[in-house]
Enzyme design. Sequence first.
Site, PDB file in Angstrom:
ATOM      1  N   CYS A 126       0.782  -1.329  -0.079  1.00  0.00           N
ATOM      2  CA  CYS A 126      -0.022   0.158   0.063  1.00  0.00           C
ATOM      3  C   CYS A 126       0.717   1.138  -0.040  1.00  0.00           C
ATOM      4  O   CYS A 126       0.644   2.184  -0.851  1.00  0.00           O
ATOM      5  CB  CYS A 126      -0.961  -0.131   1.066  1.00  0.00           C
ATOM      6  SG  CYS A 126      -1.968   1.404   1.161  1.00  0.00           S
ATOM      7  N   CYS A 224      -6.476  -3.353   6.880  1.00  0.00           N
ATOM      8  CA  CYS A 224      -7.601  -2.269   6.799  1.00  0.00           C
ATOM      9  C   CYS A 224      -8.948  -3.085   6.222  1.00  0.00           C
ATOM     10  O   CYS A 224      -9.997  -3.069   6.309  1.00  0.00           O
ATOM     11  CB  CYS A 224      -7.386  -1.012   6.239  1.00  0.00           C
ATOM     12  SG  CYS A 224      -6.754  -1.443   4.484  1.00  0.00           S
TER      13      CYS A 224
END
Length: 385
Positions: A126, A224
């Site tokens: 990410c 997440c």
Amino acid sequence: MNLREKKDGIGTIASGAKEGPGTVMAAMSGGVDSSVCALLLQEAGYEVVGATMVLRDGTPAESVAKDEDGASCGSSADVEDARTVCRRLGVDHYVFDLRHRFGEAVVDRFCDDYLCGQTPNPCIDCNRYLKFEALQKARREMGLDYVATGHYARRAWDEDAGRWKLLRACDAAKDQSYVLYHLTQDTLAHMLFPLGELTKGEVRELARAHGFVTAEKPESQDICFVPDGDYAGFIEGHRGAAAAFEPGDIVNREGRVLGEHGGLVHYTIGQRKGIGVAAPEPLYVLEKDLTANRLVVGFKDETLSRGVVACDVNLIGGESFAGSRAVQVKTHYRQRPVAAIVEMSGDDELTITFDEPQRSAAPGQSAVLYDGDEVLGGGAIVRAF
């Protein structure tokens, strides 16, 4: 050094690149760290715009409306928190719809790697492909000087070597340099890390003092996109049935069958709890044999390895090195750096030999090299030895 002096120190963060503050895109996740990041930049004299990435489907596509600059506006809770902080600071706020890129570069890679028996770190992907690659592209398109993030890390200009260095944060407990080893000289030249000299407590203190809605917002402890921690369930729902979900034998190093596993996808290298086999002392996962669909387990002393081999190598200085070099290395995010010897064993391969045997690292995790506080680079672990 008191808090005011630490805050004032951000003014020197662009040394080696240009004189004085410039324009900066502050990456704002809707959390306390990125909120204070934007605050410190503004107080240091930078011209700040806030930028929030929509990465998941929590923000419906129909609520993402393009504006004249090609950015977009969303309405998720995190987006709204970031926007509220920007309003309080009096700066513009942009939202970028990067759901497709996130799914492709992070979620799909995570699932595929797990199904291949690896244990990936999606936070590294990410950072690499979204927070730096995508936001740096947006920065260039908007004609801004820098991207800033709320990472606990530092950068410094090495006058003698004529290059940028990535450094660990002053607060060792919050240091996030491990997930940033992929940064290049070009990216570092256009990066700012305002929180590198602060502690988490000082960051929350600043957020409270400025009345930010994010001041008491808790930190996420999970991936997440898998908030309940059920990786296997997420992968099965995202990718469907695969061989990694089929039951098979649990064996020891000698091949003796000890029990049955519920699918290799449910286990990671080094795992101790949840194996489901009674033994006189705790058992650990040593290996996932995808070919035979066997889970290999053993006792604690069998988890140690002499070193690791890593590929997909990035060296922050930009140049390879000849021979061997004494370094410190981390093969897990929470690990303290340990002494090792590293050598380039191929064009895109590092062989890292520990001074003292260490707990085996899972393929897919990263080996990150340090020289004191400086991050030298690293790579993705392909095997331990």
